[in-house]
Design a protein around this motif. Structure first.
Motif, PDB file in Angstrom:
ATOM      1  N   ASP A 169       1.312  -2.796   2.618  1.00  0.00           N
ATOM      2  CA  ASP A 169       0.735  -3.800   1.729  1.00  0.00           C
ATOM      3  C   ASP A 169       0.877  -5.219   2.288  1.00  0.00           C
ATOM      4  OD1 ASP A 169       3.467  -3.982   1.461  1.00  0.00           O
ATOM      5  OD2 ASP A 169       3.440  -4.234  -0.712  1.00  0.00           O
ATOM      6  N   MET A 219      -8.756  -9.416   0.158  1.00  0.00           N
ATOM      7  CA  MET A 219      -7.599  -8.659   0.660  1.00  0.00           C
ATOM      8  C   MET A 219      -6.972  -9.370   1.851  1.00  0.00           C
ATOM      9  SD  MET A 219      -8.992  -4.748   0.619  1.00  0.00           S
ATOM     10  CE  MET A 219      -9.394  -3.892  -0.900  1.00  0.00           C
ATOM     11  N   ASN A 221      -5.901  -7.047  -6.549  1.00  0.00           N
ATOM     12  CA  ASN A 221      -7.203  -6.635  -7.093  1.00  0.00           C
ATOM     13  C   ASN A 221      -7.558  -7.472  -8.318  1.00  0.00           C
ATOM     14  OD1 ASN A 221      -7.603  -4.664  -5.173  1.00  0.00           O
ATOM     15  ND2 ASN A 221      -6.665  -3.049  -6.397  1.00  0.00           N
ATOM     16  N   ALA A 227     -13.256  -1.350  -3.301  1.00  0.00           N
ATOM     17  CA  ALA A 227     -12.241  -1.150  -2.261  1.00  0.00           C
ATOM     18  C   ALA A 227     -12.296   0.275  -1.725  1.00  0.00           C
ATOM     19  CB  ALA A 227     -10.853  -1.463  -2.815  1.00  0.00           C
ATOM     20  N   ASP A 253      -5.880   2.281   3.651  1.00  0.00           N
ATOM     21  CA  ASP A 253      -5.255   1.303   2.763  1.00  0.00           C
ATOM     22  C   ASP A 253      -5.690  -0.115   3.125  1.00  0.00           C
ATOM     23  OD1 ASP A 253      -3.678   0.494   5.010  1.00  0.00           O
ATOM     24  OD2 ASP A 253      -2.264   2.117   4.582  1.00  0.00           O
ATOM     25  N   ARG A 254      -5.159  -1.081   2.364  1.00  0.00           N
ATOM     26  CA  ARG A 254      -5.522  -2.483   2.549  1.00  0.00           C
ATOM     27  C   ARG A 254      -5.210  -2.990   3.960  1.00  0.00           C
ATOM     28  NH1 ARG A 254      -4.985  -6.793  -1.335  1.00  0.00           N
ATOM     29  NH2 ARG A 254      -6.012  -6.201  -3.276  1.00  0.00           N
TER      30      ARG A 254
END
Length: 198
Positions: free
Chosen positions: A85, A148, A154, A172, A183-184
């Protein structure tokens, strides 16, 4: 045989990565340094095949170390590792010249694949590649990706775009699928590499 240099200011991380890397087939030597200055000095004295650099939100030295190393030694093969993250730090390191990245919890097979890809093609692809490398994101998906890349949640992205959080999550998921990422962090790193975000 592959030589590896690990750079992270946390002793426990260096020791843990050394244990994992020592079990990777083909790795002949593993050295560790704690800071960017040590990294530059060590690499200048004796280049290694792959450099692993840790990133942390609170300590930007990993990003700066990557930038300085690649600037001084463009041939350096740097892989950054960090939390999934922590998209901002990972993306900044990619923009600074890192070849790719690994999650903190990368498995041994993922480590082996990252080393092999780095040495074979000087690039670490995302774990899943998009079926169509030329795939285009919609304007809304690009807006979500840009949010992002700025480290926004979000909910924050939704408020800026006048969308519900669920709608942002839907966009997303679609852009993750198009880019072939999970993932991000992977999405942002991929976006920087393709010039979708800056």
């Amino acid at each position: 045989m592959t030589t590896v240099l690990i750079c992270d200011d946390r002793r426990s991380v260096r020791e843990g990565l050394t244990r994992v890397m020592s079990a990777v087939p083909g790795v002949s030597r593993i050295d560790c340094v704690a800071h960017g200055d040590e990294l530059l000095a060590r690499f200048s004295r004796q280049a290694v095949d792959v450099v692993l650099v840790g990133t942390q939100r609170a300590v930007p030295t990993g990003v700066e170390a990557t930038r300085r190393l690649v600037s001084a030694h463009p041939q350096a093969n740097v892989i950054v590792f960090g939390a999934p993250d922590d998209a901002g730090s990972i993306a900044a390191a990619i923009a600074g010249g890192a070849r790719g990245y690994l999650r903190w919890d990368a498995s041994r097979p993922e480590l082996v694949a990252a080393l092999a890809h780095t040495l074979a093609s000087t690039a670490v692809p995302a774990p899943r590649q998009p079926s169509d490398p030329g795939v285009q994101l919609t304007e809304r998906e690009l807006q979500v990706l840009r949010g992002m890349s700025q480290g926004k949640s979000n909910g924050q992205i939704g408020r800026e775009l006048y969308l519900s959080e669920d709608t942002v999550k839907t966009h997303a998921r679609r852009l993750f699928r198009k880019l072939g990422v999970r993932d991000r962090a992977q999405a942002v790193a991929h976006g920087f590499r393709r010039g979708l975000v800056s």
